[in-house]
Every structure is written in structure tokens, then in C-alpha cells.
Design a protein around this motif. Structure first.
Motif, PDB file in Angstrom:
ATOM      1  N   ASP A  13     121.733  53.310   0.020  1.00 44.38           N
ATOM      2  CA  ASP A  13     121.495  52.293   1.053  1.00 44.38           C
ATOM      3  C   ASP A  13     120.791  52.869   2.281  1.00 44.38           C
ATOM      4  O   ASP A  13     120.872  52.297   3.369  1.00 44.38           O
ATOM      5  N   ARG A  14     120.110  53.988   2.122  1.00 39.43           N
ATOM      6  CA  ARG A  14     119.363  54.590   3.228  1.00 39.43           C
ATOM      7  C   ARG A  14     117.898  54.706   2.825  1.00 39.43           C
ATOM      8  O   ARG A  14     117.590  55.056   1.688  1.00 39.43           O
ATOM      9  N   ASP A  15     117.039  54.449   3.773  1.00 42.20           N
ATOM     10  CA  ASP A  15     115.607  54.618   3.540  1.00 42.20           C
ATOM     11  C   ASP A  15     115.271  56.085   3.774  1.00 42.20           C
ATOM     12  O   ASP A  15     115.393  56.584   4.897  1.00 42.20           O
ATOM     13  N   VAL A  16     114.861  56.790   2.720  1.00 41.69           N
ATOM     14  CA  VAL A  16     114.693  58.239   2.759  1.00 41.69           C
ATOM     15  C   VAL A  16     113.274  58.600   2.366  1.00 41.69           C
ATOM     16  O   VAL A  16     112.716  58.036   1.423  1.00 41.69           O
ATOM     17  N   GLU A  17     112.690  59.555   3.086  1.00 44.01           N
ATOM     18  CA  GLU A  17     111.414  60.130   2.646  1.00 44.01           C
ATOM     19  C   GLU A  17     111.684  61.050   1.468  1.00 44.01           C
ATOM     20  O   GLU A  17     112.558  61.924   1.539  1.00 44.01           O
ATOM     21  N   TYR A  18     110.911  60.861   0.405  1.00 41.27           N
ATOM     22  CA  TYR A  18     111.124  61.624  -0.820  1.00 41.27           C
ATOM     23  C   TYR A  18     109.823  62.300  -1.226  1.00 41.27           C
ATOM     24  O   TYR A  18     108.744  61.711  -1.141  1.00 41.27           O
ATOM     25  N   ARG A  19     109.942  63.556  -1.697  1.00 45.21           N
ATOM     26  CA  ARG A  19     108.767  64.268  -2.184  1.00 45.21           C
ATOM     27  C   ARG A  19     109.188  65.149  -3.361  1.00 45.21           C
ATOM     28  O   ARG A  19     110.172  65.875  -3.263  1.00 45.21           O
ATOM     29  N   ARG A  20     108.461  65.057  -4.457  1.00 45.18           N
ATOM     30  CA  ARG A  20     108.688  65.938  -5.599  1.00 45.18           C
ATOM     31  C   ARG A  20     107.561  66.954  -5.669  1.00 45.18           C
ATOM     32  O   ARG A  20     106.374  66.584  -5.623  1.00 45.18           O
ATOM     33  N   VAL A  21     107.923  68.232  -5.765  1.00 47.42           N
ATOM     34  CA  VAL A  21     106.947  69.303  -5.918  1.00 47.42           C
ATOM     35  C   VAL A  21     107.451  70.252  -6.999  1.00 47.42           C
ATOM     36  O   VAL A  21     108.614  70.213  -7.393  1.00 47.42           O
ATOM     37  N   ARG A  22     106.580  71.117  -7.447  1.00 45.27           N
ATOM     38  CA  ARG A  22     107.003  72.121  -8.422  1.00 45.27           C
ATOM     39  C   ARG A  22     107.622  73.331  -7.718  1.00 45.27           C
ATOM     40  O   ARG A  22     108.615  73.888  -8.191  1.00 45.27           O
TER      41      ARG A  22
END
Length: 600
Positions: A13-22
Motif C-alpha cells: 500500500d505504498r508508492d515505491v520507486e523500483y529499479r531492477r539491475v544486474r
């Protein structure tokens, strides 16, 4: 280039910045930058790499390392080689170093210095145009390459420029607050943006922790107050990694001793007066005008090992021969003004701005907590017990043993930055490790809930007050001189401080007080490992000096390892060390040693 490719997710229920990296690199100093460069050099797509910094980009603690960086180039002393560099490092570390790691650094460094030179680092030069090298304490030969007295600053500028040329993405003002793991494997990291207060989640196949050390947990220290508070080691410990050698804290002999009632001078208390001042011939005197190192170390004088010089200054102060501000005098006025301004420009300018002319007058110095020789236990490529989690730079242990050779901190950053970067790149090229993103989101949601509970809290204590009391505790109970009684008292007092952290006043996540509350939590965790390790090590060795056990004990030539038990408490064990390679053993047997009087 800066990071521009984050997405947004609803997590708990939180707006979160998300990033996937290797490959995620936590720490934007020299170690993190060199690792990122190597990843790209080894063929990893820059878009698959992300470097995170806690401060503004380019403002890492590396810039405060001034005196030089070691590598056996033989510019002045052609008989020097990497095996003698390794031997000096082991001798200085009182043979508690891990030999393989020492040898990695020593072997790597000539090429790493030439590489930095090729990349345009502004090294000081000999008349023949070669990289210049100076003496540093306890080194057999002139091995410390330098750029005036701003070596770390010049090194980091060079590395950042190289990373930018390779389009390595970075993100600054990020505080990582938890490494997310499952089944002894790292999944990524959680934290927040210190400017916006937004929660951040980074999913990664491999994580390189290059987040600094822990001398900032002491009252008098050479770091800025909001760095080197143990974030890196604490994050790794909480993630399931082990720590080693935490009891070994280097007290640099020459921090600034100041009149703390003077608002112009007080902020400079404990800040480093680079070893380069002594490397260029600076001399130490007590308040009676005696060059007192003649009593303590007539052969190496001011360039003996840092622990020896620091204890000598402390002894002079204890016996009533200290200066008005509780220190000793460091004098280089026998050198010409032109020499000082050229070889020590930052020191010269700093003291000029404070009204002291180093070409005419001495400066006051006293020991200051400067470097944690301990850190995260890693293998020979930098990997921890947690699969996919690596630690390098001051966050890692193993290279320095009981005392660090001056000039080896910057060397370690670029040596293991390259070695670990190469290892991680090969791991990535061998095949991706796909994680279940739902699991990392569940772990992150729980942690973000904890961070929310710490936000805008109206408590009865302030983070700064608890941190100040912790620093005083560590200085009093685990400082230059230690005993079982004082260490146990420190541990008892630490529990009271830990209890106070449950009732802190904090602002929102953009506030300094919120970050300080997290930092004091990391610092208390690390402080306990230092106190426990120092209590367990019932001997004096290197920077660890016990007044109730004055001599080294051959039976204790082992590493003390700390991890968390099933209840979250600190558990200690011991670990035997390997022998040096035959080549380094031959250098040890040859008995090379610095002769200070070559400087006179």
C-alpha cells in the motif's frame, strides 16, 4: 550518467520507486567507482549497473585521503617490489592479515597506479617526469605515490570521469537501510531518497557493498560526522554476513588538536593532518621542546607504525608534557615555504586560513580515530557468506590485520575494486539468477513499515544526543588504552544507549534527524562488535592495546569473527590464518626496514 530509468510500484500500500539491475554498487567512493568501471570493462552493459551514493556525487570519504597511495613502482628505490610491499603490510598488521588478500593488493598496485596515470590522474612528478613517491610510516622504501596532499580527491575525480565515459549510471543522496536476503542469497536493497523522502527498492542479481568503515563511532575522529558510522558492516551483519577484526581501530597519530571553545577551530577537532607532513620530514615535539620520538623509536622516529606514534603522543600527554590543547607539536618549518606549499598544498592552505603559517610555526596534533581495520569477512574475490553479496574498500576486512600501513587504504579500494568487479562480471556472464520479485516485495514492505514507524516520531531523546554519548563511550572504553574492566563497563553502558534508541525524536524522511536515527542504530550494532572483540582479545597487538595484557600472545594469532545468533545477539568465534606465499616469506626473512635518517 545519472539514473533515469526507475519505475513505480505499489508495495504494501505504498508508492515505491523500483529499479531492477544486474549489478548494484552501494557506495560511490573509489572502491565502488573502480568496481563499476571494471564491470563495464568486462562487458557488462552499463544499463545493467547502478552506483548508489549517500552523499552528492563526487563527495565521498575518499576525498579526505590525502597523503598517498601505495604501489611498488620503484621510482626512487628500484630494489622495491610487490613482495616487499606485502611483507611490510604483514609486519604492520602484526601477522593478523589474510596473506592472500595482502598479496592481491601488493601485486595489483603497480598496474593500478600506471592505469590511473594513463587515465589522467594528476600525480606529482619527479624531475624525470615519473610518478613521484614519498616515505610513509613503517614502509621499507619510498612507495607512496601522491598528488600533492590531495591524492584521494584527485583519484576519485579520475575514477568518476572514467565511469562517466563508460556511461555508468549513478544515483546520489540515497541511504540504503536494509539488504534484502532469502536462503543466504541477496535479492537487493531497500532504502529511501534523502531529498524527497520516497522509499526506494533495488532488485539485483549481485550487490557490491562499498559503503565505508566505522571510525565515526568515536568522539575524536577524522571523518565527517555523518559518514563512517558503521553503515556498511552493520548492513552486512544484519543480512547474514560475518564481520572480522572489529576490535582493531587505527588511531592516527596526527589529528588536529584545537581549542574547542573557539568556534572557528572547534569543527576541525580530530580532522587529519596527513601523514605526508611526517613523510616529508615533519618532526614531533612535546610542550617542553623535546623531540620525544627519540625515546620511543630512535630508528624510525616519526615514521614508525601509526600505533607506535599514537601511543607515544598519548604517553607524553598523560605524563604532563602535552600542549595547551592536549596534544603535541608537529613542525615542518625547517623545510622551505616553497617546498611546503608545493608538496603539502591543502595542509598549508588549511592552516593559513586558520591563522597558522606552517612555514614558520608548528601545528598541534593528537591521536584521532581514523580507520577500522576490521570489516566484512569475504573470500579472495570479495564475496561474503551471503551468495551474491560482495564487500570491498573500507567495508571489507582481511587486508590490514592489527594495524594498517599508511597508503594502503586507497590501494585496497582500486585493487579490490578491479578484482571484485571482474569476479562479479564473470558471475553475470555465466548466467542470470532470476529472483521471485514478489518475495523481495514482501520483505521490502515489512522493512518500509518499520521505517514509517521511525518517521515523525515525538520521543524523549534526540539521535544526536545518543550518538554523542556513544562516541564518548567508545573513546573512554575502547580507545587507545583498553582493559577488561573498562570494556565490560562500556558494554553495560551500551545497553542503556540501545534502549534509548526506542524513544527518539525524528522528523520526516527528508530531515537530518531521521537519517541520524538510522545511523545511530548502525553505529550501536558495530560498537558492540568492537567492544566484544576487544574484550575477547586478551593481549596487546597492533592498534589493540590492553593495559591488563601488555604483550602479544602467540596463541591468539587468530582472527576474531562476529556474527548474529538466532536471537540477534553478537556471537564470537575464532579463525586460523594461512601462511604467506614462499615469495613473500622470502621478503619477510630478508628483514627490510625503513631507515628514517635517510630523510635528514
Amino acid at each position: 550518467m545519472s539514473d533515469r530509468s526507475s519505475a513505480r510500484r505499489e508495495i504494501g500500500d505504498r508508492d515505491v520507486e523500483y529499479r531492477r539491475v544486474r549489478a548494484l554498487v552501494i557506495g560511490a567512493g573509489a572502491a565502488g567507482a573502480r568496481a563499476a568501471i571494471e564491470l563495464v570493462e568486462q562487458g557488462v552493459d552499463p544499463a545493467d549497473v547502478l552506483v548508489l551514493g549517500k552523499r552528492d556525487h563526487g563527495d565521498a570519504h575518499t576525498t579526505w585521503a590525502r597523503g598517498g597511495v601505495n604501489g611498488a613502482l620503484g621510482t626512487h628505490d628500484p630494489e622495491d617490489d610487490w613482495t616487499i610491499h606485502a611483507a611490510d603490510t604483514l609486519n604492520e598488521g602484526h601477522f593478523l592479515n589474510e596473506p592472500a588478500k595482502v598479496e592481491t593488493v601488493a601485486r595489483e598496485m603497480p598496474d593500478r597506479l600506471r592505469e590511473l596515470d594513463d587515465w589522467g590522474m594528476a600525480f606529482s612528478r619527479t624531475e624525470a617526469g615519473e610518478i613521484d613517491q614519498r616515505y610513509f610510516g613503517a614502509q621499507s622504501f619510498r612507495r607512496t605515490a601522491f598528488a600533492g596532499d590531495h591524492t584521494g580527491e584527485s583519484m576519485l575525480e579520475t575514477l568518476i570521469e572514467q565511469a562517466q565515459q563508460r556511461s555508468v549510471p549513478y544515483r546520489d543522496q540515497v541511504m540504503i537501510t536494509r539488504l534484502l536476503t532469502e536462503d543466504d542469497r541477496v535479492l537487493g536493497a531497500a532504502g529511501y531518497d534523502q531529498d524527497s523522502g520516497e522509499f526506494l527498492l533495488f532488485e539485483a542479481e549481485q550487490v557490491i557493498l562499498a559503503a565505508g568503515g566505522y571510525p565515526g563511532i568515536y568522539e575524536r575522529h577524522s571523518s565527517r560526522d555523518d559518514e563512517n558510522t558503521g553503515d556498511g558492516p552493520a548492513l552486512a551483519l544484519e543480512a547474514g554476513a560475518r564481520l572480522m577484526d572489529m576490535e582493531f581501530v587505527q588511531f592516527h597519530p596526527t589529528g588536529m588538536a584545537v581549542d574547542e571553545s573557539d568556534p572557528e577551530w572547534e569543527p576541525w577537532r580530530g580532522r587529519l593532518v596527513t601523514e605526508a607532513v611526517r613523510g616529508e620530514g615533519g618532526r614531533l615535539y612535546n610542550a617542553q621542546g623535546e623531540r620525544f620520538m627519540e625515546r620511543y623509536s630512535p630508528d624510525q622516529m616519526e615514521l614508525d607504525a601509526r600505533d607506535v606514534v599514537a601511543r607515544a603522543i598519548a604517553q607524553e600527554i598523560r605524563e604532563g608534557r602535552g600542549t595547551d590543547n592536549g596534544g603535541a607539536y608537529l613542525d615542518i618549518s625547517h623545510r622551505s615555504r616553497e617546498f611546503i606549499a608545493e608538496r603539502l598544498p591543502r595542509m598549508y592552505e588549511r592552516f593559513q586560513s586558520l591563522g597558522v603559517d606552517m612555514a614558520e610555526d608548528p601545528v598541534e596534533v593528537a591521536p584521532t580515530a581514523h580507520y577500522g581495520m576490521g570489516g566484512v569477512l569475504v573470500d579472495d574475490r570479495g564475496e561474503t557468506d551471503v551468495e551474491g553479496l560482495f564487500a570491498i574498500g573500507e567495508a571489507m576486512g582481511g587486508v590490514h590485520g592489527a594495524n594498517r600501513l599508511g597508503g594502503n587504504s586507497l590501494a585496497e579500494t582500486v585493487a579490490f575494486g578491479r578484482v571484485t568487479g571482474e569476479s562479479v562480471a564473470k558471475r553475470l556472464q555465466a548466467g542470470a539468477q532470476h529472483h521471485e520479485s514478489g518475495r523481495i516485495e514482501t520483505l521490502a514492505a515489512s522493512h518500509f513499515a518499520d521505517l514509517e514507524a521511525t518517521t515523525d516520531r515525538d520521543g524523549s531523546d534526540s539521535p544526536d544526543s545518543v550518538m554523542a554519548d556513544l562516541r564518548a563511550l567508545m573513546w573512554d572504553h575502547a580507545g587507545i588504552l583498553r582493559s577488561a574492566e573498562r570494556l565490560q563497563e562500556g558494554l553495560d553502558r551500551l545497553q542503556t544507549l540501545r534502549a534509548r534508541t526506542a524513544d527518539l525524536t525524528t522528523g520526516d524522511r527528508r530531515s537530518r534527524s531521521f537519517a541520524a536515527a538510522l545511523e545511530v542504530g548502525f553505529a550501536i550494532t558495530v560498537a558492540e562488535t568492537v567492544l566484544q572483540g576487544a574484550l575477547e582479545r586478551r593481549e596487546s597487538r597492533g592498534a589493540h592495546y590492553r593495559t591488563d595484557a601488555l604483550e602479544p600472545d602467540p596463541q591468539q594469532q587468530e582472527t576474531i569473527v562476529a556474527d548474529l545468533d538466532t536471537f540477534g545477539g553478537i556471537r564470537l568465534s575464532r579463525r586460523e590464518l594461512d601462511d604467506p606465499s614462499p615469495a613473500v616469506q622470502r621478503a619477510l626473512d630478508a628483514g627490510y626496514e625503513l631507515d628514517y635518517h635517510q630523510l635528514e
